[in-house]
Design a protein around this motif. Structure first.
Motif, PDB file in Angstrom:
ATOM      1  N   ASP A   4      23.875 -80.984  83.220  1.00 17.16           N
ATOM      2  CA  ASP A   4      23.351 -81.234  84.559  1.00 17.16           C
ATOM      3  C   ASP A   4      22.317 -82.346  84.584  1.00 17.16           C
ATOM      4  OD1 ASP A   4      24.872 -79.189  85.798  1.00 17.16           O
ATOM      5  OD2 ASP A   4      23.464 -77.682  85.067  1.00 17.16           O
ATOM      6  N   PHE A   5      21.977 -82.891  83.419  1.00 16.21           N
ATOM      7  CA  PHE A   5      21.079 -84.046  83.346  1.00 16.21           C
ATOM      8  C   PHE A   5      21.853 -85.360  83.297  1.00 16.21           C
ATOM      9  CE2 PHE A   5      18.347 -80.828  81.041  1.00 16.21           C
ATOM     10  CZ  PHE A   5      17.484 -80.623  82.113  1.00 16.21           C
ATOM     11  N   ALA A   6      23.167 -85.291  83.487  1.00 14.42           N
ATOM     12  CA  ALA A   6      24.012 -86.471  83.301  1.00 14.42           C
ATOM     13  C   ALA A   6      23.738 -87.573  84.311  1.00 14.42           C
ATOM     14  CB  ALA A   6      25.485 -86.073  83.347  1.00 14.42           C
ATOM     15  N   ASP A   7      23.385 -87.213  85.542  1.00 18.24           N
ATOM     16  CA  ASP A   7      23.068 -88.226  86.543  1.00 18.24           C
ATOM     17  C   ASP A   7      22.059 -87.636  87.524  1.00 18.24           C
ATOM     18  OD1 ASP A   7      24.482 -86.845  88.697  1.00 18.24           O
ATOM     19  OD2 ASP A   7      26.327 -87.575  87.788  1.00 18.24           O
ATOM     20  N   TYR A   8      21.525 -88.487  88.404  1.00 18.39           N
ATOM     21  CA  TYR A   8      20.481 -88.050  89.319  1.00 18.39           C
ATOM     22  C   TYR A   8      20.973 -86.998  90.313  1.00 18.39           C
ATOM     23  CZ  TYR A   8      16.999 -91.482  87.814  1.00 18.39           C
ATOM     24  OH  TYR A   8      16.078 -92.187  87.092  1.00 18.39           O
ATOM     25  N   ASP A   9      22.191 -87.134  90.775  1.00 22.55           N
ATOM     26  CA  ASP A   9      22.705 -86.156  91.734  1.00 22.55           C
ATOM     27  C   ASP A   9      22.673 -84.749  91.136  1.00 22.55           C
ATOM     28  OD1 ASP A   9      23.180 -88.024  93.715  1.00 22.55           O
ATOM     29  OD2 ASP A   9      25.252 -88.379  93.100  1.00 22.55           O
ATOM     30  N   LYS A  10      23.130 -84.641  89.890  1.00 22.11           N
ATOM     31  CA  LYS A  10      23.133 -83.336  89.220  1.00 22.11           C
ATOM     32  C   LYS A  10      21.710 -82.874  88.925  1.00 22.11           C
ATOM     33  CE  LYS A  10      27.670 -83.847  87.026  1.00 22.11           C
ATOM     34  NZ  LYS A  10      28.407 -83.936  85.734  1.00 22.11           N
ATOM     35  N   LEU A  11      20.860 -83.820  88.535  1.00 23.25           N
ATOM     36  CA  LEU A  11      19.467 -83.475  88.231  1.00 23.25           C
ATOM     37  C   LEU A  11      18.756 -82.929  89.464  1.00 23.25           C
ATOM     38  CD1 LEU A  11      16.919 -83.469  86.466  1.00 23.25           C
ATOM     39  CD2 LEU A  11      16.599 -85.879  87.063  1.00 23.25           C
ATOM     40  N   MET A  25      10.634 -78.598  89.008  1.00 27.11           N
ATOM     41  CA  MET A  25      11.201 -78.738  87.669  1.00 27.11           C
ATOM     42  C   MET A  25      10.954 -80.111  87.076  1.00 27.11           C
ATOM     43  SD  MET A  25      15.131 -78.446  86.308  1.00 27.11           S
ATOM     44  CE  MET A  25      15.384 -80.203  86.464  1.00 27.11           C
ATOM     45  N   CYS A  26      10.893 -81.129  87.935  1.00 22.14           N
ATOM     46  CA  CYS A  26      10.881 -82.498  87.425  1.00 22.14           C
ATOM     47  C   CYS A  26       9.995 -83.368  88.314  1.00 22.14           C
ATOM     48  CB  CYS A  26      12.311 -83.047  87.402  1.00 22.14           C
ATOM     49  SG  CYS A  26      12.484 -84.732  86.780  1.00 22.14           S
ATOM     50  N   GLN A  27       9.489 -84.452  87.742  1.00 24.36           N
ATOM     51  CA  GLN A  27       8.766 -85.462  88.521  1.00 24.36           C
ATOM     52  C   GLN A  27       9.152 -86.838  88.001  1.00 24.36           C
ATOM     53  OE1 GLN A  27       4.507 -84.941  88.877  1.00 24.36           O
ATOM     54  NE2 GLN A  27       4.168 -87.099  89.353  1.00 24.36           N
ATOM     55  N   LEU A  28       9.423 -87.759  88.918  1.00 24.19           N
ATOM     56  CA  LEU A  28       9.734 -89.132  88.555  1.00 24.19           C
ATOM     57  C   LEU A  28       8.432 -89.930  88.444  1.00 24.19           C
ATOM     58  CD1 LEU A  28      12.764 -89.875  90.929  1.00 24.19           C
ATOM     59  CD2 LEU A  28      12.804 -88.917  88.620  1.00 24.19           C
ATOM     60  N   THR A  69      17.107 -98.879  89.735  1.00 24.12           N
ATOM     61  CA  THR A  69      18.182 -98.662  88.762  1.00 24.12           C
ATOM     62  C   THR A  69      19.409 -97.997  89.393  1.00 24.12           C
ATOM     63  OG1 THR A  69      17.130 -96.580  88.089  1.00 24.12           O
ATOM     64  CG2 THR A  69      16.629 -98.549  86.793  1.00 24.12           C
ATOM     65  N   SER A  70      19.182 -97.169  90.394  1.00 26.01           N
ATOM     66  CA  SER A  70      20.309 -96.454  90.996  1.00 26.01           C
ATOM     67  C   SER A  70      21.190 -97.362  91.842  1.00 26.01           C
ATOM     68  CB  SER A  70      19.807 -95.290  91.857  1.00 26.01           C
ATOM     69  OG  SER A  70      19.157 -94.323  91.074  1.00 26.01           O
ATOM     70  N   MET A  71      20.582 -98.310  92.537  1.00 31.64           N
ATOM     71  CA  MET A  71      21.376 -99.192  93.396  1.00 31.64           C
ATOM     72  C   MET A  71      22.415-100.000  92.603  1.00 31.64           C
ATOM     73  SD  MET A  71      20.785 -98.966  96.690  1.00 31.64           S
ATOM     74  CE  MET A  71      20.908-100.564  97.498  1.00 31.64           C
ATOM     75  N   LYS A  80      20.531 -95.543 101.487  1.00 29.30           N
ATOM     76  CA  LYS A  80      20.349 -94.308 102.256  1.00 29.30           C
ATOM     77  C   LYS A  80      20.860 -93.116 101.453  1.00 29.30           C
ATOM     78  CE  LYS A  80      20.616 -96.572 106.764  1.00 29.30           C
ATOM     79  NZ  LYS A  80      21.398 -96.720 108.026  1.00 29.30           N
ATOM     80  N   ARG A  81      21.930 -93.325 100.712  1.00 26.74           N
ATOM     81  CA  ARG A  81      22.484 -92.233  99.902  1.00 26.74           C
ATOM     82  C   ARG A  81      21.506 -91.804  98.820  1.00 26.74           C
ATOM     83  NH1 ARG A  81      27.334 -92.669  95.398  1.00 26.74           N
ATOM     84  NH2 ARG A  81      26.787 -90.717  94.355  1.00 26.74           N
ATOM     85  N   ILE A  82      20.974 -92.770  98.060  1.00 24.61           N
ATOM     86  CA  ILE A  82      20.085 -92.392  96.957  1.00 24.61           C
ATOM     87  C   ILE A  82      18.729 -91.920  97.468  1.00 24.61           C
ATOM     88  CG2 ILE A  82      21.270 -93.930  95.338  1.00 24.61           C
ATOM     89  CD1 ILE A  82      18.930 -95.866  95.590  1.00 24.61           C
ATOM     90  N   PHE A  83      18.324 -92.428  98.642  1.00 20.89           N
ATOM     91  CA  PHE A  83      17.064 -91.962  99.224  1.00 20.89           C
ATOM     92  C   PHE A  83      17.181 -90.488  99.608  1.00 20.89           C
ATOM     93  CE2 PHE A  83      14.284 -91.067 102.804  1.00 20.89           C
ATOM     94  CZ  PHE A  83      13.066 -91.519 102.326  1.00 20.89           C
ATOM     95  N   ARG A  84      18.274 -90.141 100.283  1.00 17.63           N
ATOM     96  CA  ARG A  84      18.464 -88.752 100.708  1.00 17.63           C
ATOM     97  C   ARG A  84      18.593 -87.818  99.505  1.00 17.63           C
ATOM     98  NH1 ARG A  84      22.598 -90.886 104.892  1.00 17.63           N
ATOM     99  NH2 ARG A  84      21.367 -91.109 106.791  1.00 17.63           N
ATOM    100  N   ALA A  85      19.240 -88.305  98.452  1.00 13.75           N
ATOM    101  CA  ALA A  85      19.428 -87.472  97.263  1.00 13.75           C
ATOM    102  C   ALA A  85      18.092 -87.043  96.671  1.00 13.75           C
ATOM    103  CB  ALA A  85      20.250 -88.233  96.225  1.00 13.75           C
ATOM    104  N   ALA A  86      17.115 -87.957  96.648  1.00 15.10           N
ATOM    105  CA  ALA A  86      15.795 -87.642  96.107  1.00 15.10           C
ATOM    106  C   ALA A  86      14.911 -86.959  97.140  1.00 15.10           C
ATOM    107  CB  ALA A  86      15.125 -88.913  95.601  1.00 15.10           C
TER     108      ALA A  86
END
Length: 267
Positions: free
Chosen positions: A184-191, A207-210, A219-221, A242-248
């Motif tokens: 589940d650490f394979a990518d940001y969506d799973k994380l 659980m986590c902090q960036l 890096t995600s873009m 917008k996708r990666i913003f919403r994910a975080a």
């Protein structure tokens, strides 16, 4: 990044290079006319950001330099300030503008390229002292960050990468109870999905902090085939952004992803 002010001579610049372990001896491309006298050492002040919260290995390196190479050549480096990058930036800008109460600019300092516009006329032009052979030891992409208007105003000394540290003891308990896996650490969506699951399981703990959300965006873009920076500024209207913003944003707002101030290591 590291820069020096204009008043540093070519030979003194070379000694600073020795100090930060970029070269082992004077470069043939640097000026040899400046004289140094071990009996009358020159003192250079430096502001840096390495070790604000703990004992600084960089300070240890400076002490060793002063005791050996600096003593032999007649140069002493004095650490005048150890602080965070934002604090150093503000102090540099205040000094450069000669604001009331501001202390004089240091001879040397470490900073990010963002200081270049405000400090442009105060910076040493490294390409006047380094020839093509000297610069060839750098990766071009690494060196490019220090250029502005085809002038090398900042000399890169370090790059960093972000690592994910997992408390195996806690994670094993979490995994046994919920079926979570290190996959589940394979990518940001799973994380981020795992962060929400952990928040629920613990009854409200993150659980986590960036360390830096900007680095996450940067890096995600490209991983989605879309650069973050377009025409010199972040492309916040992009559907991928917008996708990666919403994910975080979901675990940051609803719980599971820490958004406290400071570095993740602080927590």
């Amino acid at each position: 990044m590291s820069v020096v002010t204009k008043k540093i001579s070519a030979s003194l610049y070379s000694i600073f290079m020795l100090l930060i372990c970029l070269v082992a001896a004077f470069s043939s491309g640097c000026g040899s006319k400046a004289s140094l006298d071990s009996a009358k050492p020159v003192t250079l002040t430096i502001w840096h950001v390495y070790g604000n919260q703990t004992n600084s290995p960089f300070n240890d390196t400076i002490e060793k330099f002063n005791a050996y190479e600096g003593k032999a050549r007649g140069v002493i480096v004095k650490v005048a300030s150890v602080s965070s990058s934002n604090v150093v930036d503000k102090a540099l800008f205040a000094s450069a503008k000669q604001e009331p109460g501001a202390v004089p600019l240091p001879d040397l300092f470490t900073a990010y390229p963002r200081v270049i516009p405000a400090m442009h006329d105060k910076l040493l032009h490294w390409d006047k002292y380094l020839n093509k052979e000297d610069l060839a030891v750098y990766q071009p992409e690494f060196l490019a960050e220090g250029y502005q208007d085809k002038e090398l105003l900042m000399l890169p000394v370090a790059k960093s990468t972000e690592l994910l540290f997992v408390n195996q003891t806690y994670f094993d308990r979490f995994a046994a109870a919920t079926g979570a896996s290190t996959d589940d650490f394979a990518d940001y969506d799973k994380l981020f999905a795992l962060c929400r699951k952990y928040y629920t399981w613990t009854g409200g703990k993150n659980m986590c902090q960036l360390d830096d959300f900007y680095n996450y965006y940067l890096t995600s873009m490209p991983s989605l085939g879309d650069p973050l920076i377009k025409d010199g500024k972040p492309d916040l209207a992009s559907s991928n952004f917008k996708r990666i913003f919403r994910a975080a944003a979901e675990p940051a707002i609803a719980g599971g992803l820490g958004i406290e101030k400071g570095y993740a290591a602080d927590a």
